[in-house]
Design an enzyme around this catalytic site. Structure first.
Site, PDB file in Angstrom:
ATOM      1  N   SER A   8       0.797  -1.080  -0.019  1.00 58.32           N
ATOM      2  CA  SER A   8       0.006  -0.220   0.083  1.00 58.32           C
ATOM      3  C   SER A   8       1.057   1.110   0.008  1.00 58.32           C
ATOM      4  O   SER A   8       1.824   1.291   0.721  1.00 58.32           O
ATOM      5  CB  SER A   8      -0.747   0.162   1.267  1.00 58.32           C
ATOM      6  OG  SER A   8      -1.771   1.237   1.355  1.00 58.32           O
ATOM      7  N   GLY A   9       0.719   2.102  -0.744  1.00 52.59           N
ATOM      8  CA  GLY A   9       1.478   3.317  -1.000  1.00 52.59           C
ATOM      9  C   GLY A   9       2.584   3.292  -1.843  1.00 52.59           C
ATOM     10  O   GLY A   9       3.301   4.195  -2.131  1.00 52.59           O
ATOM     11  N   SER A  10       2.744   2.014  -2.628  1.00 47.30           N
ATOM     12  CA  SER A  10       4.016   1.993  -3.593  1.00 47.30           C
ATOM     13  C   SER A  10       3.983   2.836  -4.829  1.00 47.30           C
ATOM     14  O   SER A  10       4.811   3.177  -5.305  1.00 47.30           O
ATOM     15  CB  SER A  10       4.319   0.325  -3.638  1.00 47.30           C
ATOM     16  OG  SER A  10       3.058  -0.210  -4.207  1.00 47.30           O
ATOM     17  N   GLY A  11       2.566   3.180  -5.164  1.00 44.08           N
ATOM     18  CA  GLY A  11       2.439   3.722  -6.119  1.00 44.08           C
ATOM     19  C   GLY A  11       1.556   2.938  -7.495  1.00 44.08           C
ATOM     20  O   GLY A  11       1.579   3.484  -8.658  1.00 44.08           O
ATOM     21  N   LYS A  12       1.157   1.822  -6.988  1.00 46.74           N
ATOM     22  CA  LYS A  12       0.220   1.042  -8.016  1.00 46.74           C
ATOM     23  C   LYS A  12      -0.855   1.754  -8.657  1.00 46.74           C
ATOM     24  O   LYS A  12      -0.932   1.953  -9.750  1.00 46.74           O
ATOM     25  CB  LYS A  12      -0.482  -0.085  -7.265  1.00 46.74           C
ATOM     26  CG  LYS A  12       0.727  -1.034  -6.874  1.00 46.74           C
ATOM     27  CD  LYS A  12       0.106  -2.345  -6.236  1.00 46.74           C
ATOM     28  CE  LYS A  12      -0.748  -2.059  -5.101  1.00 46.74           C
ATOM     29  NZ  LYS A  12      -0.356  -1.115  -3.680  1.00 46.74           N
ATOM     30  N   SER A  13      -1.890   2.272  -7.905  1.00 45.06           N
ATOM     31  CA  SER A  13      -2.890   3.164  -8.421  1.00 45.06           C
ATOM     32  C   SER A  13      -2.547   4.269  -9.289  1.00 45.06           C
ATOM     33  O   SER A  13      -3.188   4.750 -10.523  1.00 45.06           O
ATOM     34  CB  SER A  13      -3.869   3.531  -7.375  1.00 45.06           C
ATOM     35  OG  SER A  13      -4.338   2.388  -6.721  1.00 45.06           O
ATOM     36  N   SER A  80      -2.079  -7.973  -3.316  1.00 49.55           N
ATOM     37  CA  SER A  80      -1.938  -9.191  -3.720  1.00 49.55           C
ATOM     38  C   SER A  80      -0.888  -9.797  -2.951  1.00 49.55           C
ATOM     39  O   SER A  80       0.371 -10.051  -3.771  1.00 49.55           O
ATOM     40  CB  SER A  80      -2.305  -9.551  -5.212  1.00 49.55           C
ATOM     41  OG  SER A  80      -1.600  -8.757  -5.826  1.00 49.55           O
TER      42      SER A  80
END
Length: 173
Positions: A8-13, A80
């Protein structure tokens, strides 16, 4: 299926949305399956227990398959956390599945914590939070790694866009 995995927060979205806009502008049919959005609808009611995470991933992979059947490039933005579940997702559509690791350290993701989720997890206000009270298994051999801690988001998006056009023989305009 571009299966973007990371903390969460890695930049995926952010990367998924930027890529989708670029591909759409080039006339390529795309659809984003984002974990946050899926949990408000299709996957509402699922918790973050290991069993429910498995079901979340299974449902998402099945929907991704339907969209690929219709000729879309599907961009999945989902933590995931388990390798075994990502493998099951790949097995649904292996010829089109590409695992994209959006890499950022836990420390960096905690710094980027705009939603305050890590802070709540550290205070034990959220259970089964990936990276804090629940594991994240980094991909061993992803098709592409985007290191958002070392590169700008724009560079990660361009790297992914070039990967997509090369992998799927899409003409870049």
């Amino acid at each position: 299926v571009l299966w973007m995995t990371g903390l969460s927060g890695s930049g995926k979205s952010t990367i998924a949305n930027e890529l989708e806009q670029k591909l759409h502008k080039d006339g390529i049919k795309t659809f984003i399956l984002d974990g946050d959005n899926l949990r408000m609808g299709l996957n509402r009611g699922l918790t973050f227990s290991p069993e429910d995470r498995t079901e979340n991933i299974r449902r998402t992979a099945e929907v991704a398959k339907l969209f690929t059947d219709a000729g879309f490039i599907v961009i999945v933005s989902l933590i995931s956390p388990y390798r075994s579940e990502r493998k099951k997702a790949r097995d649904i559509r292996p010829e089109y599945f590409r695992e994209i690791y959006v890499k950022a350290s836990l420390e960096e993701c905690v710094k980027r914590d705009v939603k305050g989720l890590y802070a709540k997890a550290i205070r034990s206000e959220i259970n089964n939070f990936t990276g804090i009270s629940s594991p994240y298994e980094e991909p061993i051999n992803p098709d592409l790694t985007l290191n958002t801690e070392q590169e700008k988001i724009e560079d990660s998006v361009l790297k992914l866009e070039n990967f997509v056009t090369d992998e799927f023989s899409i003409k870049n305009s």
